[in-house]
Design an enzyme around this catalytic site. Structure first.
Site, short mmCIF file in Angstrom:
data_model
loop_
_atom_site.label_atom_id
_atom_site.label_comp_id
_atom_site.label_asym_id
_atom_site.label_seq_id
_atom_site.Cartn_x
_atom_site.Cartn_y
_atom_site.Cartn_z
N GLU A 45 -0.95 -62.20 -13.68
CA GLU A 45 0.14 -61.27 -14.03
C GLU A 45 1.01 -60.93 -12.84
O GLU A 45 2.21 -60.68 -12.99
CB GLU A 45 -0.45 -59.98 -14.62
CG GLU A 45 -1.09 -60.20 -15.98
CD GLU A 45 -1.81 -58.96 -16.51
OE1 GLU A 45 -1.93 -57.97 -15.77
OE2 GLU A 45 -2.24 -59.02 -17.67
N HIS A 79 -4.23 -62.88 -5.23
CA HIS A 79 -5.18 -61.78 -5.01
C HIS A 79 -6.54 -62.16 -5.57
O HIS A 79 -6.64 -62.90 -6.55
CB HIS A 79 -4.69 -60.48 -5.64
CG HIS A 79 -4.27 -60.63 -7.07
ND1 HIS A 79 -3.05 -61.16 -7.43
CD2 HIS A 79 -4.91 -60.35 -8.23
CE1 HIS A 79 -2.96 -61.18 -8.75
NE2 HIS A 79 -4.07 -60.71 -9.27
N ARG A 123 -7.84 -50.32 -5.25
CA ARG A 123 -8.48 -50.28 -6.57
C ARG A 123 -7.49 -50.68 -7.65
O ARG A 123 -6.32 -50.26 -7.63
CB ARG A 123 -9.04 -48.88 -6.86
CG ARG A 123 -10.16 -48.53 -5.91
CD ARG A 123 -10.97 -47.33 -6.33
NE ARG A 123 -11.85 -46.95 -5.22
CZ ARG A 123 -13.01 -47.53 -4.93
NH1 ARG A 123 -13.48 -48.51 -5.70
NH2 ARG A 123 -13.72 -47.15 -3.89
N ASP A 124 -7.99 -51.51 -8.59
CA ASP A 124 -7.15 -51.94 -9.71
C ASP A 124 -6.79 -50.73 -10.56
O ASP A 124 -7.61 -49.86 -10.83
CB ASP A 124 -7.91 -52.98 -10.55
CG ASP A 124 -6.98 -53.76 -11.48
OD1 ASP A 124 -6.77 -54.96 -11.24
OD2 ASP A 124 -6.45 -53.14 -12.44
P1 AMP Z 1 -3.88 -60.83 -12.39
O1 AMP Z 1 -3.90 -60.90 -13.89
O2 AMP Z 1 -4.97 -61.62 -11.77
O3 AMP Z 1 -2.51 -61.14 -11.82
O4 AMP Z 1 -4.23 -59.33 -12.04
C1 AMP Z 1 -3.28 -58.35 -11.78
C2 AMP Z 1 -4.02 -57.04 -11.69
O5 AMP Z 1 -3.17 -56.09 -11.07
C3 AMP Z 1 -4.42 -56.46 -13.05
O6 AMP Z 1 -5.84 -56.33 -13.10
C4 AMP Z 1 -3.71 -55.11 -13.08
O7 AMP Z 1 -4.48 -54.10 -13.70
C5 AMP Z 1 -3.48 -54.84 -11.60
N1 AMP Z 1 -2.36 -53.95 -11.29
C6 AMP Z 1 -1.11 -53.99 -11.80
N2 AMP Z 1 -0.36 -53.03 -11.26
C7 AMP Z 1 -1.15 -52.37 -10.36
C8 AMP Z 1 -0.95 -51.27 -9.47
N3 AMP Z 1 0.25 -50.64 -9.39
N4 AMP Z 1 -1.98 -50.85 -8.71
C9 AMP Z 1 -3.18 -51.47 -8.80
N5 AMP Z 1 -3.43 -52.51 -9.61
C10 AMP Z 1 -2.43 -52.96 -10.39
#
Ligand code: AMP
Length: 119
Positions: free
Chosen positions: A96, A101, A30-31
């Protein structure tokens, strides 16, 4: 040796996450900052940085992301109403975490794909 990504550390259970599925190719959790009632990240266990780094060797694993997404959508009870799968790539894609993913997002109407003020 290259630094492990955040998601590699989650896959290897070095840091905690709410893991909902894991097999030999894929991990889903889960995000931490959900954008909808269901927001799950489906991550290949192999650390491919971005879609730009994908090769034909990855076809099987990347196809498997969709199979896992479909199963998780059903488990979450969002399959019938629908959901969104998205993969961000690079700076303009607002990626990010540089470990490829797929986001599985649903559980409410999500609106149009992009806001109208992005031109
Ligand atoms: P992206 O912008 O596509 O790289 O998405 C990265 C996602 O990772 C974001 O939606 C963040 O909220 C999520 N994220 C960052 N750190 C964590 C974590 N420790 N556990 C779960 N999700 C995370």
């Amino acid at each position: 040796m290259t630094e492990k990504t955040l998601f590699r550390k989650i896959i290897e259970r070095e840091i905690p996450a709410d893991i909902v599925f894991q097999d030999e190719r894929v991990t889903a959790f889960r995000d931490i900052n959900p954008q909808a009632p269901t927001h799950i990240l489906i991550v290949p266990n192999k650390a491919i940085p971005t879609v730009n780094d994908v090769t034909s060797d990855d076809e099987h694993t990347l196809g498997h992301l969709f199979i896992v997404a479909k199963k998780l959508a059903k488990n979450e009870g969002i399959a019938e109403n629908g959901y969104r799968l998205l993969i961000n790539c690079g700076v303009h894609g607002h990626q990010e975490v540089f470990h490829l993913h797929m986001h599985l997002v649903g559980g409410k109407p999500l609106g149009r794909m992009l806001s109208n003020n992005t031109r």
